[in-house]
Design a protein around this motif. Structure first.
Motif, mmCIF file in Angstrom:
data_model
loop_
_atom_site.group_PDB
_atom_site.id
_atom_site.type_symbol
_atom_site.label_atom_id
_atom_site.label_comp_id
_atom_site.label_asym_id
_atom_site.label_seq_id
_atom_site.Cartn_x
_atom_site.Cartn_y
_atom_site.Cartn_z
ATOM 1 N N TYR A 1 -58.210 -18.458 -51.516
ATOM 2 C CA TYR A 1 -59.156 -19.338 -50.859
ATOM 3 C C TYR A 1 -58.529 -20.065 -49.688
ATOM 4 O O TYR A 1 -59.148 -20.911 -49.084
ATOM 5 N N ARG B 1 -60.696 -12.902 -49.986
ATOM 6 C CA ARG B 1 -61.869 -13.604 -49.475
ATOM 7 C C ARG B 1 -62.724 -14.045 -50.648
ATOM 8 O O ARG B 1 -62.722 -13.410 -51.703
ATOM 9 N N PRO B 2 -63.489 -15.137 -50.471
ATOM 10 C CA PRO B 2 -64.399 -15.566 -51.529
ATOM 11 C C PRO B 2 -65.428 -14.471 -51.827
ATOM 12 O O PRO B 2 -65.767 -13.660 -50.965
ATOM 13 N N GLN B 3 -65.924 -14.460 -53.064
ATOM 14 C CA GLN B 3 -66.908 -13.455 -53.454
ATOM 15 C C GLN B 3 -68.254 -13.774 -52.809
ATOM 16 O O GLN B 3 -68.767 -14.889 -52.923
ATOM 17 N N ALA B 4 -68.851 -12.807 -52.147
ATOM 18 C CA ALA B 4 -70.144 -13.006 -51.500
ATOM 19 C C ALA B 4 -71.263 -13.023 -52.543
ATOM 20 O O ALA B 4 -71.166 -12.395 -53.599
ATOM 21 N N LEU B 5 -72.337 -13.755 -52.235
ATOM 22 C CA LEU B 5 -73.481 -13.820 -53.131
ATOM 23 C C LEU B 5 -74.261 -12.506 -53.114
ATOM 24 O O LEU B 5 -74.417 -11.894 -52.056
ATOM 25 N N VAL C 1 -67.779 -21.214 -60.305
ATOM 26 C CA VAL C 1 -68.132 -21.785 -59.010
ATOM 27 C C VAL C 1 -67.023 -22.709 -58.537
ATOM 28 O O VAL C 1 -66.387 -23.405 -59.322
ATOM 29 N N GLU D 1 -70.466 -21.505 -46.393
ATOM 30 C CA GLU D 1 -69.902 -20.329 -45.730
ATOM 31 C C GLU D 1 -68.405 -20.520 -45.594
ATOM 32 O O GLU D 1 -67.939 -21.497 -45.009
ATOM 33 N N VAL E 1 -68.176 -15.665 -45.207
ATOM 34 C CA VAL E 1 -68.868 -15.175 -46.400
ATOM 35 C C VAL E 1 -69.725 -16.290 -46.979
ATOM 36 O O VAL E 1 -69.246 -17.410 -47.179
ATOM 37 N N LYS E 2 -70.997 -15.996 -47.281
ATOM 38 C CA LYS E 2 -71.854 -16.977 -47.936
ATOM 39 C C LYS E 2 -71.579 -16.968 -49.430
ATOM 40 O O LYS E 2 -71.623 -15.918 -50.080
ATOM 41 N N THR E 3 -71.295 -18.148 -49.953
ATOM 42 C CA THR E 3 -70.976 -18.256 -51.372
ATOM 43 C C THR E 3 -71.511 -19.582 -51.896
ATOM 44 O O THR E 3 -72.170 -20.324 -51.178
ATOM 45 N N GLN F 1 -71.015 -23.391 -53.959
ATOM 46 C CA GLN F 1 -70.090 -24.497 -54.145
ATOM 47 C C GLN F 1 -70.779 -25.557 -54.992
ATOM 48 O O GLN F 1 -71.977 -25.813 -54.836
#
Length: 279
Positions: free
Chosen positions: A54, A66-70, A111, A141, A145-147, A149
């Motif tokens: 992260y 990279r963070p996991q995308a939705l 999350v 974002e 990437v959209k994730t 929080q």
């Protein structure tokens, strides 16, 4: 002979901080690492690379992912309250992860939680592993990437998190938790997470062996919920506590009258000069 000053409980010296959307902590209080990335940050990657990828950007650590995308079919329910448990929280990096009680409620069943989204009166917001919490979700974002929080993180039922206050009750204090002493902060090094205070002379203590200078850790630098900036030759007030190994350390360090210490401003560095004092 000087006597320490009795004040209101230290946690009440400063106003409420650490609430979601507040900038009160953007002016500085963590340990040796800068935050992994700014609140709802973009794709700059301010992190040091900790926390399993992260970080990114100019990070120096091991995180390169990279963070996991939705998933495309995920629908966010604004305001919906979730409960869950803290999987882990990196206290001095200021972030961690929560697993919801309801399996499948969140993609990946985990999350991200950032310290700014903790509702608390603690001077140094953090969460404990396995702690039960309540929260809502928001879109963020990160690295393009959209994730998800976590936001509005509090105790189940809505009460503010009070981890540090609870920990303080287990400390042993010189003269009591509300007794305040004065002195000079010789230096505080953000990259190392500690500094030293020279206590003003003339105090009478309730125990033997108090040194002229005591160490202060980052968690006791009260910046009103912020990350402590570099400091040198600064007049401060504080309590004194005793570790289990009989070391004396500063507690809840503030400016005079309980005013917050100087804090790091995001994007402006920690203020450390080229040739700081020896750590």
């Amino acid at each position: 002979t000087l006597q320490g000053r009795q004040d209101a409980p230290p946690s009440k010296l400063l106003p409420l901080f650490g609430r979601p959307g507040s900038d009160s902590r953007s002016a500085g209080s963590r340990h040796r690492f800068i935050m992994p990335w700014v609140f709802k940050g973009g794709n700059k990657g301010y992190g040091k690379g900790f926390g399993r990828g992260y970080g990114g950007g100019g990070g120096k650590g091991t995180g390169g992912g990279r963070p996991q995308a939705l998933p495309d079919d995920f629908v966010l329910e604004p305001g919906k309250i979730y409960t869950g448990s803290v999987v882990t929280f990196y206290k001095f990096q200021g972030y961690g992860f929560i697993t919801p009680d309801e399996a499948g409620a969140i993609p990946g069943d985990k999350v991200f939680v950032f310290w700014k989204n903790i509702q608390t009166q603690d001077r140094y917001p953090f969460l404990n592993k396995d702690q039960k919490v309540q929260f809502t979700l928001t879109l963020a974002e990160k690295q393009g990437v959209k994730t998800l929080q976590a936001e509005n993180v509090c105790q189940p039922g809505g009460a503010p998190i009070a981890v540090q206050d609870e920990a303080d009750t287990k400390k042993t204090f010189v003269g009591g938790q509300n007794l305040r002493y004065t002195g000079t902060l010789k230096f505080f090094l953000p990259k190392h997470g500690y500094g030293y205070i020279k206590i003003d002379s003339g105090y009478q203590y309730d125990r033997e062996g108090i040194p002229e200078e005591i160490r202060v850790e980052a968690a006791e630098m009260n910046c009103g919920g912020g990350n402590p900036a570099y400091a040198e030759d600064l007049k401060v007030e504080f309590g004194i506590w005793v570790t289990t190994r009989s070391a004396f350390k500063a507690f809840n360090v503030t400016l005079g009258g309980g005013a917050p210490l100087p804090a790091i401003v995001e994007g402006q560095g920690d203020g450390t000069p080229e040739n700081p004092p020896e750590a």
